[in-house]
Design a protein around this motif. Structure first.
Motif, mmCIF file in Angstrom:
data_model
loop_
_atom_site.group_PDB
_atom_site.id
_atom_site.type_symbol
_atom_site.label_atom_id
_atom_site.label_comp_id
_atom_site.label_asym_id
_atom_site.label_seq_id
_atom_site.Cartn_x
_atom_site.Cartn_y
_atom_site.Cartn_z
ATOM 1 N N UNK A 24 0.813 -1.211 0.000
ATOM 2 C CA UNK A 24 0.000 0.000 0.000
ATOM 3 C C UNK A 24 0.849 1.265 0.000
ATOM 4 N N UNK A 25 1.927 1.292 0.821
ATOM 5 C CA UNK A 25 2.673 2.526 1.026
ATOM 6 C C UNK A 25 4.030 2.568 0.315
ATOM 7 N N UNK A 26 4.714 1.439 0.192
ATOM 8 C CA UNK A 26 6.017 1.428 -0.486
ATOM 9 C C UNK A 26 6.083 0.241 -1.451
ATOM 10 N N UNK A 27 5.229 0.218 -2.458
ATOM 11 C CA UNK A 27 5.122 -0.959 -3.337
ATOM 12 C C UNK A 27 6.400 -1.288 -4.104
ATOM 13 N N UNK A 28 7.276 -0.285 -4.347
ATOM 14 C CA UNK A 28 8.494 -0.564 -5.117
ATOM 15 C C UNK A 28 9.401 -1.553 -4.398
ATOM 16 N N UNK A 29 9.278 -1.641 -3.055
ATOM 17 C CA UNK A 29 10.108 -2.569 -2.284
ATOM 18 C C UNK A 29 9.852 -4.006 -2.723
ATOM 19 N N UNK A 30 8.605 -4.301 -3.063
ATOM 20 C CA UNK A 30 8.271 -5.668 -3.477
ATOM 21 C C UNK A 30 8.928 -6.073 -4.790
ATOM 22 N N UNK A 31 9.409 -5.088 -5.556
ATOM 23 C CA UNK A 31 10.034 -5.392 -6.832
ATOM 24 C C UNK A 31 11.552 -5.512 -6.729
ATOM 25 N N UNK A 32 12.087 -5.287 -5.522
ATOM 26 C CA UNK A 32 13.514 -5.508 -5.295
ATOM 27 C C UNK A 32 13.739 -6.515 -4.170
ATOM 28 N N UNK A 33 12.648 -7.035 -3.632
ATOM 29 C CA UNK A 33 12.717 -8.001 -2.531
ATOM 30 C C UNK A 33 12.402 -9.394 -3.088
ATOM 31 N N UNK A 34 13.408 -10.257 -3.259
ATOM 32 C CA UNK A 34 13.143 -11.581 -3.842
ATOM 33 C C UNK A 34 12.206 -12.435 -2.994
ATOM 34 N N UNK A 35 12.248 -12.273 -1.676
ATOM 35 C CA UNK A 35 11.332 -13.037 -0.815
ATOM 36 C C UNK A 35 9.893 -12.660 -1.131
ATOM 37 N N UNK A 36 9.650 -11.362 -1.322
ATOM 38 C CA UNK A 36 8.299 -10.893 -1.658
ATOM 39 C C UNK A 36 7.854 -11.427 -3.012
ATOM 40 N N UNK A 37 8.776 -11.468 -3.985
ATOM 41 C CA UNK A 37 8.423 -11.965 -5.316
ATOM 42 C C UNK A 37 8.027 -13.444 -5.265
ATOM 43 N N UNK A 38 8.807 -14.242 -4.533
ATOM 44 C CA UNK A 38 8.505 -15.674 -4.432
ATOM 45 C C UNK A 38 7.197 -15.883 -3.679
ATOM 46 N N UNK A 39 7.051 -15.196 -2.546
ATOM 47 C CA UNK A 39 5.832 -15.325 -1.750
ATOM 48 C C UNK A 39 4.610 -14.923 -2.546
ATOM 49 N N UNK A 40 4.702 -13.779 -3.224
ATOM 50 C CA UNK A 40 3.556 -13.294 -3.993
ATOM 51 C C UNK A 40 3.276 -14.192 -5.190
#
Length: 377
Positions: free
Chosen positions: A314-330
């Motif tokens: 919601x607030x810092x969505x760009x972090x999800x595009x540099x966080x590999x854990x977030x990419x795999x989880x999502x």
């Protein structure tokens, strides 16, 4: 080549620390998660709501309200656990947090709560609907409808817990998806240790290897294959344990799941390789750096608190595009909830970009390394 692979394999399996953190620790963690979290976020797991009702003259005369409160159900359970008490007792129960809310019947129903949660939301929604239907009752009574017909109106209450077309979705699955993502990143320790063993300025073993006639690229290729085998075998063991033993839902797209896990293992390998090449600090420092990056990424992906995942989006969505854990989880999340769609491909594509960047930088750093002298000890 086969001989080299054999001896590198023997070196790797003797590393008990890596064996623990990349296999035993994830199995222990998922078991603990399963014992504590399963069903904690299940929207269909309804618990009866504690409600204090002020015993007033209005309430004693209001047969419709009394019958409704005592008979209304949710998921075959009584919706309310009623306590009929005086006004002072009701306020005390609310202050002591022994009930979720207090209602008092008069010309209009008054509701008191001391915190906002799912139960208080249900209470407010239920009585808002009740008062709207109360006006209808007057018309039904004027038309001579029976009590049973009137009560049926109140029993047709909406489901306050969930109204969607997805069945049996448990948000606690996000915790388990982050564990798999964490294992993928922890797998980078294998490649980091492998790089440490071929950097002649970092260890005596690497210095001895540098003086052998075997080219460094051959070592790199051998270690890359072995690291990927170790990572994929361990991630498949953890995945099989989750799906087969703990009964964690991943959806029906098995090949897509394997694809995102393979991309995750490659990203972990690439990150470990980059850390191994980018710094000449001690192995303990590199290990701590990779662990810190992995745990921070896991936290931002919802491992410790599932709401964090949505706050980041919601607030810092760009972090999800540099966080590999977030990419795999999502990626795993999107497979389970939405199938193979644009969101899944976006996560895979983002991981591929991250992998290419990490490997490219690592290759540049390795090929620029040269040593004036080596002393094998």
């Amino acid at each position: 080549m086969l001989s080299l692979m054999k001896y590198r394999f023997l070196c790797m399996i003797k590393n008990k620390s890596l064996m623990f953190w990349t296999l035993a620790f994830p199995l222990i963690l998922t078991t603990l998660f399963a014992s504590v979290l399963r069903g904690a976020y299940d929207p269909d797991e309804f618990k009866t709501i504690s409600l204090a009702v002020v015993d007033s003259a209005y309430y004693q005369k209001d047969e419709t309200l009394k019958n409704t409160l005592s008979s209304v159900q949710m998921n075959d359970k009584s919706m309310f656990d009623l306590q009929i008490v005086s006004e002072n007792e009701a306020k005390q129960l609310l202050d002591d947090k022994k009930v979720d809310g207090v209602i008092s019947d008069g010309e209009s129903i008054k509701i008191e709560v001391n915190k906002n949660n799912i139960n208080t939301t249900i209470i407010k929604s239920f009585f808002t609907e009740y008062e709207q239907k109360a006006e209808v009752v007057k018309d039904l009574m004027m038309q001579g409808k029976s009590v049973d017909e009137i009560m049926n109106l109140f029993h047709q209450t909406q489901n306050y817990i969930t109204q969607n077309d997805i069945e049996d979705h448990d948000l606690s699955s996000v915790f388990f998806y982050t564990v798999l993502a964490m294992v993928c990143l922890f797998g980078g320790q294998w490649s980091m240790y492998a790089i440490y063993d071929i950097q002649a300025n970092q260890s005596s073993r690497a210095a001895r290897l540098a003086m052998t006639p075997i080219h460094k690229i051959q070592y790199l290729f051998t270690d890359f294959l072995l690291c990927m085998v170790f990572e994929m075998v361990f991630i498949l063991i953890v995945y099989s344990y989750m799906a087969g033993v703990l009964d964690i839902a991943f959806g029906e797209h098995v090949f897509a799941i394997l694809a995102i896990l393979l991309a995750g293992c490659l990203s972990g390998n690439a990150l470990g390789t980059l850390i191994g090449c980018a710094t000449t600090q001690t192995l303990g420092f590199k290990d701590g750096l990779l662990t810190s990056i992995t745990m921070l990424g896991s936290f931002l992906s919802g491992m410790m608190m599932v709401q964090i995942k949505y706050l980041v989006q919601l607030y810092i969505p760009f972090v999800n595009y540099i966080n590999p854990v977030a990419m795999i989880t999502d990626g795993l999340y999107s497979i389970y909830y939405y199938g193979i769609d644009e969101r899944f491909y976006t996560n895979v594509f983002s991981l591929i970009i991250l992998i290419i960047v990490c490997y490219s930088i690592s290759f540049f750093l390795i090929r620029k390394k040269s040593y004036q002298s080596l002393e094998a000890r």
